[in-house]
Design a protein around this motif. Sequence first.
Motif, mmCIF file in Angstrom:
data_model
loop_
_atom_site.group_PDB
_atom_site.id
_atom_site.type_symbol
_atom_site.label_atom_id
_atom_site.label_comp_id
_atom_site.label_asym_id
_atom_site.label_seq_id
_atom_site.Cartn_x
_atom_site.Cartn_y
_atom_site.Cartn_z
ATOM 1 N N LEU A 1 0.787 -1.152 0.244
ATOM 2 C CA LEU A 1 -0.392 0.083 -0.213
ATOM 3 C C LEU A 1 0.474 1.213 0.318
ATOM 4 C CD1 LEU A 1 -2.894 -0.944 2.666
ATOM 5 C CD2 LEU A 1 -2.760 -0.971 0.310
ATOM 6 N N THR A 2 2.047 1.089 1.053
ATOM 7 C CA THR A 2 2.613 2.392 0.693
ATOM 8 C C THR A 2 3.048 3.107 -0.511
ATOM 9 O OG1 THR A 2 3.071 2.096 3.359
ATOM 10 C CG2 THR A 2 4.811 3.504 2.006
ATOM 11 N N THR A 3 3.776 1.976 -1.380
ATOM 12 C CA THR A 3 4.662 1.496 -2.218
ATOM 13 C C THR A 3 3.739 2.244 -3.232
ATOM 14 O OG1 THR A 3 6.073 -0.262 -2.027
ATOM 15 C CG2 THR A 3 6.127 0.608 -3.754
ATOM 16 N N TYR A 4 2.345 1.449 -3.708
ATOM 17 C CA TYR A 4 1.237 2.048 -4.698
ATOM 18 C C TYR A 4 0.929 3.548 -4.147
ATOM 19 C CZ TYR A 4 -2.660 1.862 -7.665
ATOM 20 O OH TYR A 4 -3.396 2.805 -8.656
ATOM 21 N N TYR A 5 0.757 3.780 -3.175
ATOM 22 C CA TYR A 5 0.010 5.189 -2.735
ATOM 23 C C TYR A 5 1.086 6.160 -3.003
ATOM 24 C CZ TYR A 5 -1.394 9.203 -0.625
ATOM 25 O OH TYR A 5 -2.416 9.623 0.485
ATOM 26 N N ASN A 6 2.815 5.972 -2.583
ATOM 27 C CA ASN A 6 3.435 7.134 -2.985
ATOM 28 C C ASN A 6 3.903 6.667 -3.921
ATOM 29 O OD1 ASN A 6 2.917 8.105 -0.634
ATOM 30 N ND2 ASN A 6 4.246 6.494 0.401
ATOM 31 N N ASP A 7 4.026 5.744 -5.504
ATOM 32 C CA ASP A 7 4.434 5.897 -6.800
ATOM 33 C C ASP A 7 3.434 6.779 -7.273
ATOM 34 O OD1 ASP A 7 5.109 4.730 -8.914
ATOM 35 O OD2 ASP A 7 4.053 3.336 -8.890
ATOM 36 N N LEU A 8 4.682 7.440 -7.889
ATOM 37 C CA LEU A 8 3.469 8.872 -8.817
ATOM 38 C C LEU A 8 3.745 8.233 -9.803
ATOM 39 C CD1 LEU A 8 5.284 11.708 -7.841
ATOM 40 C CD2 LEU A 8 3.583 11.825 -7.060
ATOM 41 N N ASN A 9 4.057 7.803 -10.843
ATOM 42 C CA ASN A 9 4.179 6.153 -12.039
ATOM 43 C C ASN A 9 3.670 5.053 -11.904
ATOM 44 O OD1 ASN A 9 4.952 5.613 -14.667
ATOM 45 N ND2 ASN A 9 6.519 5.618 -14.535
ATOM 46 N N SER A 10 2.118 4.608 -12.286
ATOM 47 C CA SER A 10 1.765 3.666 -11.604
ATOM 48 C C SER A 10 1.582 2.612 -12.268
ATOM 49 C CB SER A 10 -0.357 3.523 -12.115
ATOM 50 O OG SER A 10 0.450 4.673 -13.416
ATOM 51 N N SER A 11 2.866 3.155 -13.156
ATOM 52 C CA SER A 11 3.964 0.969 -13.945
ATOM 53 C C SER A 11 4.731 0.973 -12.807
ATOM 54 C CB SER A 11 4.071 2.212 -15.175
ATOM 55 O OG SER A 11 5.410 2.979 -14.982
ATOM 56 N N ALA A 12 4.707 1.543 -11.685
ATOM 57 C CA ALA A 12 6.498 0.905 -10.711
ATOM 58 C C ALA A 12 6.671 -0.173 -10.228
ATOM 59 C CB ALA A 12 6.324 2.089 -9.329
ATOM 60 N N VAL A 13 5.046 -0.666 -9.967
ATOM 61 C CA VAL A 13 5.596 -1.774 -10.311
ATOM 62 C C VAL A 13 5.162 -3.129 -11.087
ATOM 63 C CG1 VAL A 13 4.307 -3.692 -8.675
ATOM 64 C CG2 VAL A 13 3.754 -1.658 -7.834
ATOM 65 N N ARG A 14 4.769 -2.558 -12.208
ATOM 66 C CA ARG A 14 5.124 -3.943 -13.123
ATOM 67 C C ARG A 14 6.863 -3.270 -13.566
ATOM 68 N NH1 ARG A 14 0.618 -0.787 -14.398
ATOM 69 N NH2 ARG A 14 0.726 1.007 -15.748
ATOM 70 N N GLU A 15 7.867 -2.042 -14.050
ATOM 71 C CA GLU A 15 8.484 -1.927 -13.592
ATOM 72 C C GLU A 15 9.539 -2.843 -13.605
ATOM 73 O OE1 GLU A 15 9.989 1.840 -13.993
ATOM 74 O OE2 GLU A 15 8.102 2.785 -16.061
ATOM 75 N N LEU A 16 9.203 -3.487 -11.834
ATOM 76 C CA LEU A 16 9.736 -3.807 -11.085
ATOM 77 C C LEU A 16 9.629 -5.135 -11.150
ATOM 78 C CD1 LEU A 16 11.162 -3.820 -7.905
ATOM 79 C CD2 LEU A 16 8.733 -3.834 -7.410
ATOM 80 N N VAL A 17 8.598 -5.956 -11.672
ATOM 81 C CA VAL A 17 8.544 -7.131 -12.020
ATOM 82 C C VAL A 17 9.749 -7.315 -13.599
ATOM 83 C CG1 VAL A 17 6.824 -8.817 -12.944
ATOM 84 C CG2 VAL A 17 6.317 -7.538 -11.076
ATOM 85 N N VAL A 18 9.415 -6.683 -14.115
ATOM 86 C CA VAL A 18 9.972 -6.918 -15.644
ATOM 87 C C VAL A 18 11.722 -7.060 -15.347
ATOM 88 C CG1 VAL A 18 11.011 -6.327 -17.606
ATOM 89 C CG2 VAL A 18 8.773 -6.450 -16.892
ATOM 90 N N ALA A 19 12.074 -5.852 -13.994
ATOM 91 C CA ALA A 19 13.575 -5.819 -14.046
ATOM 92 C C ALA A 19 14.161 -6.877 -12.769
ATOM 93 C CB ALA A 19 13.944 -4.556 -13.203
ATOM 94 N N GLU A 20 13.456 -7.633 -12.395
ATOM 95 C CA GLU A 20 13.429 -8.521 -11.487
ATOM 96 C C GLU A 20 13.388 -9.693 -12.292
ATOM 97 O OE1 GLU A 20 14.477 -9.215 -8.386
ATOM 98 O OE2 GLU A 20 14.565 -6.490 -7.528
ATOM 99 N N VAL A 21 12.741 -9.951 -13.444
ATOM 100 C CA VAL A 21 12.593 -11.348 -13.915
ATOM 101 C C VAL A 21 13.456 -11.150 -14.406
ATOM 102 C CG1 VAL A 21 10.825 -12.754 -15.221
ATOM 103 C CG2 VAL A 21 9.895 -11.891 -13.697
ATOM 104 N N ALA A 22 14.116 -10.552 -15.537
ATOM 105 C CA ALA A 22 15.104 -9.785 -16.531
ATOM 106 C C ALA A 22 16.259 -10.278 -15.462
ATOM 107 C CB ALA A 22 14.867 -8.845 -17.073
ATOM 108 N N GLY A 23 16.711 -10.413 -14.442
ATOM 109 C CA GLY A 23 17.842 -10.521 -13.396
ATOM 110 C C GLY A 23 18.594 -9.474 -13.586
ATOM 111 N N TYR A 24 17.638 -8.622 -13.524
ATOM 112 C CA TYR A 24 19.213 -6.669 -12.850
ATOM 113 C C TYR A 24 18.047 -6.428 -11.379
ATOM 114 C CZ TYR A 24 19.661 -6.514 -17.789
ATOM 115 O OH TYR A 24 19.832 -6.165 -19.253
ATOM 116 N N GLN A 25 19.016 -5.411 -11.312
ATOM 117 C CA GLN A 25 18.734 -5.013 -10.356
ATOM 118 C C GLN A 25 18.333 -3.687 -10.025
ATOM 119 O OE1 GLN A 25 19.022 -6.591 -7.191
ATOM 120 N NE2 GLN A 25 18.520 -4.759 -5.858
#
Length: 69
Positions: free
Chosen positions: A40-64
């Motif tokens: 909730l904190t992450t989503y609520y404070n996210d000015l860019n609603s795609s941040a969670v999706r970007e996080l998933v892509v980075a992690e699955v691709a093996g990036y930090q």
Amino acid sequence: MNKDLLQLIIDYATKEHAEITTGLLGKSKDNLVAILLDLLTTYYNDLNSSAVRELVVAEVAGYQPVQKS
């Protein structure tokens, strides 16, 4: 970000519902509360609603992902 939350998000994006449910049922109530509050904190404070999706892509691709301040 809470490591359990990160894993839950990745599991949500890559696994079946039953497997996600099984993982959640194995967690303590305190752990689930911590995960939910972090989400909730992450989503609520996210000015860019795609941040969670970007996080998933980075992690699955093996990036930090770079932490935004």
